[in-house]
Design a protein around this motif. Structure first.
Motif, PDB file in Angstrom:
ATOM      1  N   CYS A   1       9.777  -3.901 -11.464  1.00 22.25           N
ATOM      2  CA  CYS A   1      10.535  -2.682 -11.752  1.00 22.25           C
ATOM      3  C   CYS A   1       9.551  -1.562 -12.064  1.00 22.25           C
ATOM      4  O   CYS A   1       8.443  -1.817 -12.531  1.00 22.25           O
ATOM      5  CB  CYS A   1      11.448  -2.881 -12.962  1.00 22.25           C
ATOM      6  N   ASP A   2       9.976  -0.339 -11.791  1.00 20.56           N
ATOM      7  CA  ASP A   2       9.216   0.816 -12.271  1.00 20.56           C
ATOM      8  C   ASP A   2      10.078   1.464 -13.345  1.00 20.56           C
ATOM      9  O   ASP A   2      10.976   0.826 -13.891  1.00 20.56           O
ATOM     10  CB  ASP A   2       8.822   1.764 -11.127  1.00 20.56           C
ATOM     11  N   ASP A   3       9.860   2.732 -13.660  1.00 27.00           N
ATOM     12  CA  ASP A   3      10.634   3.342 -14.733  1.00 27.00           C
ATOM     13  C   ASP A   3      12.041   3.771 -14.309  1.00 27.00           C
ATOM     14  O   ASP A   3      12.825   4.225 -15.142  1.00 27.00           O
ATOM     15  CB  ASP A   3       9.881   4.518 -15.348  1.00 27.00           C
TER      16      ASP A   3
ATOM     17  N   SER B   1      10.196  -7.684  -4.445  1.00 30.15           N
ATOM     18  CA  SER B   1       9.134  -7.604  -5.444  1.00 30.15           C
ATOM     19  C   SER B   1       7.775  -8.058  -4.922  1.00 30.15           C
ATOM     20  O   SER B   1       6.742  -7.623  -5.419  1.00 30.15           O
ATOM     21  CB  SER B   1       9.536  -8.415  -6.677  1.00 30.15           C
TER      22      SER B   1
ATOM     23  N   ALA C   1       2.015  -5.883 -17.043  1.00 27.20           N
ATOM     24  CA  ALA C   1       1.578  -4.985 -15.972  1.00 27.20           C
ATOM     25  C   ALA C   1       0.120  -5.301 -15.648  1.00 27.20           C
ATOM     26  O   ALA C   1      -0.555  -6.028 -16.383  1.00 27.20           O
ATOM     27  CB  ALA C   1       1.726  -3.535 -16.415  1.00 27.20           C
TER      28      ALA C   1
ATOM     29  N   THR D   1       2.155   1.454 -11.677  1.00 22.90           N
ATOM     30  CA  THR D   1       3.497   2.027 -11.893  1.00 22.90           C
ATOM     31  C   THR D   1       4.597   0.969 -11.899  1.00 22.90           C
ATOM     32  O   THR D   1       5.746   1.296 -12.165  1.00 22.90           O
ATOM     33  CB  THR D   1       3.879   3.165 -10.913  1.00 22.90           C
ATOM     34  N   TRP D   2       4.281  -0.279 -11.612  1.00 20.99           N
ATOM     35  CA  TRP D   2       5.275  -1.351 -11.630  1.00 20.99           C
ATOM     36  C   TRP D   2       5.013  -2.289 -12.800  1.00 20.99           C
ATOM     37  O   TRP D   2       3.894  -2.363 -13.297  1.00 20.99           O
ATOM     38  CB  TRP D   2       5.229  -2.147 -10.319  1.00 20.99           C
ATOM     39  N   HIS D   3       6.027  -3.003 -13.225  1.00 17.92           N
ATOM     40  CA  HIS D   3       5.863  -4.030 -14.253  1.00 17.92           C
ATOM     41  C   HIS D   3       6.757  -5.218 -13.917  1.00 17.92           C
ATOM     42  O   HIS D   3       7.677  -5.109 -13.112  1.00 17.92           O
ATOM     43  CB  HIS D   3       6.204  -3.488 -15.651  1.00 17.92           C
TER      44      HIS D   3
ATOM     45  N   CYS E   1      14.622  -1.406 -10.072  1.00 14.89           N
ATOM     46  CA  CYS E   1      14.035  -2.737  -9.871  1.00 14.89           C
ATOM     47  C   CYS E   1      14.162  -3.115  -8.401  1.00 14.89           C
ATOM     48  O   CYS E   1      15.151  -2.797  -7.751  1.00 14.89           O
ATOM     49  CB  CYS E   1      14.766  -3.788 -10.701  1.00 14.89           C
TER      50      CYS E   1
END
Length: 164
Positions: free
Chosen positions: A140-142, A29, A109, A61-63, A145
């Motif tokens: 994680c993105d959609d 990460s 985000a 694009t990540w959270h 992770c």
């Protein structure tokens, strides 16, 4: 029989080497989240609270999951075992409700700041003290992770002479 054993061992070693290379290329990460102190040098006197802030910048694009999320690894700021101050408290960015693989989650985000403070004990000798922390993140993105990461963050506190 010996030839078969040598062949099996060779295949195993090739697979092991390939897996090792893949593991070395895996991202955690910290490759998509930048963590840094807002201000490294801090000053306070005994009996005062000292304020700290940590920037958490998440790539597009990540959270991350908000602090306290019960489904996934949430954002966390933890002082080291040798933290010299008292009454540590942190305020985390508020998440927005989202869904990840059918689970309701609190996500954050973009650019965020963790605010924190701690008390300089009465009678703490004047001098410089390292304030070391770890910021726990899991990006994680959609679809997936990344592996969680514990990112070190440090401040330097100068404790001033007591006014007494």
């Amino acid at each position: 029989m010996v030839r078969k054993l040598v062949f099996i061992t060779s295949v195993f070693l090739v697979l092991l080497a390939s897996a090792g290379g893949a593991l070395a290329q895996m991202k955690d990460s910290s490759t998509v989240v930048k963590v840094a102190p807002v201000k490294v040098e801090l000053t306070a006197a005994p009996g005062q609270r000292v304020a700290m802030a940590v920037n958490v910048d998440i790539d597009p694009t990540w959270h991350l999951y908000a602090h306290g999320d019960t489904n996934f690894i949430g954002l966390d700021l933890a002082p080291s075992a040798f933290f010299p101050l008292l009454e540590f408290a942190a305020e985390y960015p508020h998440g927005h409700e989202g869904e990840f693989f059918g689970e309701k989650v609190e996500m954050i985000a973009g650019k965020n700041v963790i605010q924190a403070s701690a008390l300089v004990a009465d009678g703490m000798p004047a001098g410089q003290y390292p304030l070391d922390f770890e910021v726990t993140i899991q990006a994680c993105d959609d679809k997936t992770c990344l592996a969680p990461a514990n990112v070190p963050v440090s401040f330097t506190l100068t404790v001033q002479e007591s006014a007494e």
